[in-house]
Enzyme design. Structure first.
Site, PDB file in Angstrom:
ATOM      1  N   GLY A   1       0.830  -1.196   0.000  1.00 39.03           N
ATOM      2  CA  GLY A   1       0.000   0.000   0.000  1.00 39.03           C
ATOM      3  C   GLY A   1       0.863   1.244   0.000  1.00 39.03           C
ATOM      4  O   GLY A   1       2.052   1.195  -0.299  1.00 39.03           O
ATOM      5  N   CYS A   2       0.270   2.354   0.342  1.00 39.58           N
ATOM      6  CA  CYS A   2       0.964   3.642   0.359  1.00 39.58           C
ATOM      7  C   CYS A   2       2.270   3.537   1.144  1.00 39.58           C
ATOM      8  O   CYS A   2       2.287   3.080   2.283  1.00 39.58           O
ATOM      9  CB  CYS A   2       0.049   4.695   0.980  1.00 39.58           C
ATOM     10  SG  CYS A   2       0.819   6.305   1.152  1.00 39.58           S
ATOM     11  N   PHE A   3       3.352   3.991   0.537  1.00 40.15           N
ATOM     12  CA  PHE A   3       4.650   3.809   1.184  1.00 40.15           C
ATOM     13  C   PHE A   3       4.883   4.717   2.381  1.00 40.15           C
ATOM     14  O   PHE A   3       5.739   4.452   3.208  1.00 40.15           O
ATOM     15  CB  PHE A   3       5.803   3.892   0.194  1.00 40.15           C
ATOM     16  CG  PHE A   3       5.799   4.999  -0.828  1.00 40.15           C
ATOM     17  CD1 PHE A   3       5.255   6.255  -0.596  1.00 40.15           C
ATOM     18  CD2 PHE A   3       6.374   4.765  -2.076  1.00 40.15           C
ATOM     19  CE1 PHE A   3       5.287   7.252  -1.557  1.00 40.15           C
ATOM     20  CE2 PHE A   3       6.421   5.759  -3.047  1.00 40.15           C
ATOM     21  CZ  PHE A   3       5.875   7.008  -2.788  1.00 40.15           C
ATOM     22  N   TRP A   4       4.112   5.784   2.527  1.00 41.45           N
ATOM     23  CA  TRP A   4       4.320   6.699   3.661  1.00 41.45           C
ATOM     24  C   TRP A   4       4.136   6.003   5.002  1.00 41.45           C
ATOM     25  O   TRP A   4       4.963   6.119   5.888  1.00 41.45           O
ATOM     26  CB  TRP A   4       3.360   7.885   3.595  1.00 41.45           C
ATOM     27  CG  TRP A   4       3.514   8.784   2.417  1.00 41.45           C
ATOM     28  CD1 TRP A   4       4.613   8.939   1.621  1.00 41.45           C
ATOM     29  CD2 TRP A   4       2.520   9.662   1.898  1.00 41.45           C
ATOM     30  NE1 TRP A   4       4.362   9.863   0.644  1.00 41.45           N
ATOM     31  CE2 TRP A   4       3.084  10.326   0.784  1.00 41.45           C
ATOM     32  CE3 TRP A   4       1.214   9.949   2.254  1.00 41.45           C
ATOM     33  CZ2 TRP A   4       2.378  11.268   0.040  1.00 41.45           C
ATOM     34  CZ3 TRP A   4       0.522  10.890   1.518  1.00 41.45           C
ATOM     35  CH2 TRP A   4       1.089  11.537   0.425  1.00 41.45           C
TER      36      TRP A   4
ATOM     37  N   HIS B   1      -1.861   2.491   7.457  1.00 36.45           N
ATOM     38  CA  HIS B   1      -1.114   1.436   8.133  1.00 36.45           C
ATOM     39  C   HIS B   1      -1.110   1.683   9.631  1.00 36.45           C
ATOM     40  O   HIS B   1      -0.967   2.818  10.070  1.00 36.45           O
ATOM     41  CB  HIS B   1       0.333   1.405   7.635  1.00 36.45           C
ATOM     42  CG  HIS B   1       0.432   1.061   6.188  1.00 36.45           C
ATOM     43  ND1 HIS B   1       0.375   2.004   5.199  1.00 36.45           N
ATOM     44  CD2 HIS B   1       0.564  -0.134   5.572  1.00 36.45           C
ATOM     45  CE1 HIS B   1       0.474   1.402   4.026  1.00 36.45           C
ATOM     46  NE2 HIS B   1       0.586   0.109   4.225  1.00 36.45           N
TER      47      HIS B   1
END
Length: 172
Positions: free
Chosen positions: A12-15, A155
């Protein structure tokens, strides 16, 4: 100084992944970028079929590859194909990009444990593929949640989440 190893994961979003994984014991450095796809010199605006991913350099004397993977499977849902939370598309798929055969074997074994555990409601769809080129994301994407603490993430650690190992008698 101990030798380090590298792990490359997409979930998912890497942040959000970077923000949580960087704080783990044994993690030396992290950077976010794009991998697993078809575009050379991938960028945020042009990353084709690449996944948003995180490259993790860790000290295996402090944390094992298996422990890195267990945390990865705790903080994202590996049962949603091309999706994490509100993020939908190939960029947000779940994938392990292994750098050697040992990592591939550990990833497959860990996924089998996730499947057997029942901790997630469906079948694990995490891809296990050899690592290819990793294109570092632009500076504004690196360390995003450290710079913008209330920024977007999908996350989170799940309290008391522990991945059990399968019973050896049930594996063939």
């Amino acid at each position: 100084m101990s030798q380090t190893e590298k792990a490359i994961l997409a979930g998912g979003c890497f942040w959000g992944m970077q923000d949580l994984i960087r704080k783990r014991p044994g993690v030396v450095t992290t950077r976010v970028g794009y991998t697993g796809g078809d575009v050379t010199n991938a960028t945020y605006r042009n990353h084709g079929t690449h996944a948003e991913a995180i490259e993790i350099v860790f000290d295996p004397a402090e944390t094992s590859y298996r422990e890195v993977l267990e945390f990865f499977f705790q903080i994202h849902d590996p049962t949603t194909k091309n999706r994490q939370g509100n993020d939908i598309g190939m960029s947000y798929r779940s994938a392990v990009y292994y750098v050697n055969d040992e990592q591939r074997d550990v990833a497959q074994d860990t996924i089998a444990d996730v499947e057997a555990s029942g901790l997630w409601p469906g079948k694990v769809v995490t891809e296990v593929e050899p690592a290819g080129p990793f294109w570092e994301a632009e500076p504004e994407h690196q360390d995003y949640l450290e710079r913008i603490p209330n920024g977007y993430t999908c996350h989170f650690p799940r309290p008391d989440w522990v991945l059990p190992r399968r019973d050896a008698s049930t594996t063939a």
